[in-house]
Design an enzyme around this catalytic site. Sequence first.
Site, PDB file in Angstrom:
ATOM      1  N   CYS A 199      74.004  27.030  57.543  1.00  0.00           N
ATOM      2  CA  CYS A 199      75.102  26.519  58.382  1.00  0.00           C
ATOM      3  C   CYS A 199      74.962  27.046  59.805  1.00  0.00           C
ATOM      4  O   CYS A 199      75.119  26.295  60.770  1.00  0.00           O
ATOM      5  CB  CYS A 199      76.459  26.929  57.814  1.00  0.00           C
ATOM      6  N   CYS A 252      77.171  31.339  55.678  1.00  0.00           N
ATOM      7  CA  CYS A 252      76.045  30.529  55.209  1.00  0.00           C
ATOM      8  C   CYS A 252      74.931  30.483  56.255  1.00  0.00           C
ATOM      9  O   CYS A 252      75.128  29.917  57.333  1.00  0.00           O
ATOM     10  CB  CYS A 252      76.574  29.125  54.903  1.00  0.00           C
TER      11      CYS A 252
END
Length: 135
Positions: free
Chosen positions: A62, A59
């Site tokens: 992230c 991600c």
Amino acid sequence: MGLGDFISNLFGKEKATVSSEPIVEEISTNLYEINTRAFDNEVVNSHLPVIVDCFTKTCPPCRKMAPIFEKVAAEYDGKIKFVKINLKNSPGIAKQFKIVGVPTFLFFRSGEMVTNVVGFVEEEKLKEKLETLLE
């Protein structure tokens, strides 16, 4: 398509490594990566408030959030515990807290989730949320 397949497709193609043993790995000052088996002990039973960063390695937001989370963790050492949990390895947490996007931040006080935030969070906004957790 089952929930596991849905979560896998949602969070990317990272290879899952689900462990039957509790795992707690210290990443840096006041920052720990845990798995589902360690969740109750490290989060629910913590004497400090806890923020949990639910993430996946694939991600981009992230990865962008990781250095901010690490920096703020050091600043709140002794006040709030910072925990990361890779949802690819802990799909039960995604199911339990109905997580459909990453990163998702779960805020706990006295073993109960009090709020959550989904998506990238600027450092100052994260600190504002943390301060409300301390009230």
